[in-house]
Scaffold this motif. Structure first.
Motif, mmCIF file in Angstrom:
data_model
loop_
_atom_site.group_PDB
_atom_site.id
_atom_site.type_symbol
_atom_site.label_atom_id
_atom_site.label_comp_id
_atom_site.label_asym_id
_atom_site.label_seq_id
_atom_site.Cartn_x
_atom_site.Cartn_y
_atom_site.Cartn_z
ATOM 1 N N UNK A 174 0.790 -1.216 0.042
ATOM 2 C CA UNK A 174 0.098 0.250 0.164
ATOM 3 C C UNK A 174 0.902 1.303 0.148
ATOM 4 N N UNK A 175 0.620 2.291 -1.132
ATOM 5 C CA UNK A 175 1.257 3.375 -0.911
ATOM 6 C C UNK A 175 0.321 4.632 -0.904
ATOM 7 N N UNK A 176 0.916 5.758 -0.286
ATOM 8 C CA UNK A 176 0.222 6.862 -0.093
ATOM 9 C C UNK A 176 0.775 7.941 -1.039
ATOM 10 N N UNK A 177 -0.018 8.796 -1.648
ATOM 11 C CA UNK A 177 0.394 9.960 -2.463
ATOM 12 C C UNK A 177 -0.452 11.236 -1.976
ATOM 13 N N UNK A 178 0.017 12.284 -1.950
ATOM 14 C CA UNK A 178 -0.665 13.666 -1.724
ATOM 15 C C UNK A 178 -0.620 14.371 -2.948
ATOM 16 N N UNK A 179 -1.917 14.817 -3.465
ATOM 17 C CA UNK A 179 -1.869 15.629 -4.630
ATOM 18 C C UNK A 179 -2.420 17.012 -4.439
ATOM 19 N N UNK A 180 -1.618 18.071 -4.726
ATOM 20 C CA UNK A 180 -1.792 19.463 -4.618
ATOM 21 C C UNK A 180 -1.733 20.288 -5.961
ATOM 22 N N UNK A 181 -2.613 21.334 -6.121
ATOM 23 C CA UNK A 181 -2.274 21.925 -7.222
ATOM 24 C C UNK A 181 -1.032 22.548 -7.568
ATOM 25 N N UNK A 182 -0.439 22.726 -6.400
ATOM 26 C CA UNK A 182 0.986 23.465 -6.604
ATOM 27 C C UNK A 182 2.268 22.343 -6.828
ATOM 28 N N UNK A 183 2.137 21.249 -6.144
ATOM 29 C CA UNK A 183 3.223 20.325 -5.898
ATOM 30 C C UNK A 183 2.758 19.022 -6.869
ATOM 31 N N UNK A 184 1.547 18.825 -7.214
ATOM 32 C CA UNK A 184 1.243 17.819 -8.093
ATOM 33 C C UNK A 184 1.239 16.453 -7.097
ATOM 34 N N UNK A 187 -4.087 10.135 -1.831
ATOM 35 C CA UNK A 187 -4.756 9.103 -2.667
ATOM 36 C C UNK A 187 -3.724 7.586 -2.243
ATOM 37 N N UNK A 188 -4.460 6.535 -1.983
ATOM 38 C CA UNK A 188 -3.868 5.456 -1.536
ATOM 39 C C UNK A 188 -3.822 4.521 -2.746
ATOM 40 N N UNK A 189 -2.921 3.614 -2.812
ATOM 41 C CA UNK A 189 -2.760 2.777 -4.094
ATOM 42 C C UNK A 189 -2.241 1.485 -3.593
ATOM 43 N N UNK A 190 -2.701 0.486 -4.177
ATOM 44 C CA UNK A 190 -2.199 -1.099 -3.828
ATOM 45 C C UNK A 190 -1.891 -1.807 -4.961
ATOM 46 N N UNK A 191 -0.795 -2.783 -4.662
ATOM 47 C CA UNK A 191 -0.475 -3.615 -5.593
ATOM 48 C C UNK A 191 -0.176 -4.724 -4.737
ATOM 49 N N UNK A 192 0.129 -5.964 -5.796
ATOM 50 C CA UNK A 192 0.302 -7.365 -5.079
ATOM 51 C C UNK A 192 1.622 -7.298 -4.360
ATOM 52 N N UNK A 193 2.568 -6.908 -5.006
ATOM 53 C CA UNK A 193 4.015 -6.816 -4.408
ATOM 54 C C UNK A 193 4.772 -5.635 -4.140
ATOM 55 N N UNK A 194 4.568 -4.835 -5.153
ATOM 56 C CA UNK A 194 5.471 -3.679 -5.312
ATOM 57 C C UNK A 194 6.693 -3.911 -5.906
ATOM 58 N N UNK A 195 6.815 -5.158 -6.228
ATOM 59 C CA UNK A 195 8.330 -5.576 -6.521
ATOM 60 C C UNK A 195 8.800 -4.833 -7.856
ATOM 61 N N UNK A 196 9.981 -3.945 -7.773
ATOM 62 C CA UNK A 196 10.632 -3.610 -8.736
ATOM 63 C C UNK A 196 9.674 -2.745 -9.618
ATOM 64 N N UNK A 197 8.535 -2.461 -9.099
ATOM 65 C CA UNK A 197 7.892 -1.338 -9.905
ATOM 66 C C UNK A 197 7.022 -2.259 -11.154
ATOM 67 N N UNK A 198 7.210 -3.494 -11.146
ATOM 68 C CA UNK A 198 6.599 -4.181 -12.502
ATOM 69 C C UNK A 198 5.213 -4.536 -11.765
ATOM 70 N N UNK A 199 4.629 -4.205 -10.849
ATOM 71 C CA UNK A 199 3.137 -4.512 -10.479
ATOM 72 C C UNK A 199 2.602 -3.175 -10.574
ATOM 73 N N UNK A 200 1.273 -3.492 -11.381
ATOM 74 C CA UNK A 200 0.227 -2.160 -11.633
ATOM 75 C C UNK A 200 -0.148 -1.884 -10.132
ATOM 76 N N UNK A 201 -0.169 -0.468 -9.737
ATOM 77 C CA UNK A 201 -0.585 0.144 -8.820
ATOM 78 C C UNK A 201 -2.155 0.517 -8.976
#
Lengths: 115, 112
Positions: free
Chosen positions: A32-42, A90-104
Motif C-alpha cells: 500500500x502506497x500513499x500519495x499527496x496531490x495538490x495543485x502546486x506540487x502535483x 490517494x492510496x494505491x495498492x499492488x500485489x507486491x510492489x516488486x521492482x515497480x513491475x506491478x500495476x498500482x
C-alpha cells in the motif's frame, strides 16, 4: 474484486488538529502506497508499506506517519495540521510492489481541507 | 519533487481527432506508466511500458519510450468526449525504489 477503498472521502479540519485516513487495498494485495496531490506540487509520494513494514518514504515531515495492519489495511496520520496539508490523499495498492513491475491500483482519494 | 515534465500542460481537440502527450524524465527507469484522472478523483492505470520496450499498444492507446532521450509519448486515437481527463506519466527508477514518481500532467479536453 472490490477496488481500493478510502475513508472518509471528505474531511474538514482546523489547523493544529490531527487526522487519520484509512485505506483498504484490493484483496490479496500486500503493498500500500500513499500519495499527496495538490495543485502546486502535483502528485507526491508519501510512503509505502509492505507486510506491515514501511519499505519506502518520501520527503515529508515527521508529522506524516502511517502504518499497515496484518490484513494489509493501512492508515495514515497527519498531526498538527497546517493549511498547506489541504490536498487529495490517494492510496494505491499492488500485489507486491516488486521492482515497480506491478500495476498500482488507486482508490478514489480523501479530500482533506484544513481551515 | 517530481521527476517528470509533461507537455503540453493543456490540450483541447475536437472529438475524433488524435491526442498526443509527451513526458520527459530525469533518471534511469525500470518502467514508465501512464494514468488517467477524472476531475480530482482517483487515478486509473492505462498502460505500462518497460525500459526494454520501445512501443506498446492497448486499444486506442499507443505509448512509445525513448530511453536515450528519457522521454515517452502517449497517443490516444479517435478521441471521445469520455477521454476528457488529466493524464500523468509515472516512472519507477532503477535504484531499487518502489515509489512512482509522477509527471506534472496534461489536461486533455475533448470538444464534442
Amino acid at each position: 474484486k472490490a477496488g481500493v477503498t478510502q475513508t472518509p472521502r471528505y474531511l474538514i479540519k482546523t489547523r493544529g488538529q490531527q487526522v487519520t485516513l484509512s485505506c483498504s487495498p484490493i484483496s490479496g494485495h500486500r503493498s500500500v502506497s500513499w500519495y499527496q496531490q495538490t495543485p502546486g506540487q502535483g502528485l507526491q509520494f508519501l510512503f509505502e508499506y509492505f507486510s506491515e513494514t514501511q519499505r519506502n518514504k518520501g520527503n515529508f515531515p515527521g508529522r506524516f506517519s502511517g502504518r499497515q495492519f496484518s490484513n494489509s489495511r493501512s492508515e495514515m496520520n497527519v498531526s498538527t495540521l497546517e493549511l498547506g496539508d489541504s490536498a487529495l490523499y490517494l492510496c494505491a495498492s499492488s500485489f507486491s510492489g516488486s521492482g515497480g513491475t506491478d500495476t498500482q491500483y488507486f482508490g478514489p482519494g480523501t479530500r482533506l481541507t484544513v481551515l | 519533487s517530481q521527476q517528470g515534465e509533461e507537455d503540453p500542460q493543456a490540450l483541447s481537440i475536437q472529438e475524433g481527432e488524435n491526442a498526443t502527450m509527451n513526458c520527459s524524465y530525469k533518471t534511469s527507469i525500470n518502467n514508465l506508466q501512464w494514468y488517467r484522472q477524472n476531475s480530482g478523483r482517483g487515478l486509473v492505470h492505462l498502460i505500462l511500458i518497460r525500459s526494454n520496450e520501445r512501443e506498446k499498444h492497448s486499444g486506442r492507446l499507443r505509448v512509445t519510450l525513448d530511453t536515450s532521450k528519457k522521454s515517452s509519448s502517449l497517443l490516444i486515437t479517435a478521441s471521445r468526449a469520455a477521454d476528457t481527463a488529466s493524464y500523468f506519466c509515472a516512472s519507477i527508477s532503477n535504484f531499487g525504489n518502489e515509489k512512482l514518481t509522477f509527471g506534472t500532467g496534461t489536461r486533455l479536453t475533448i470538444i464534442p
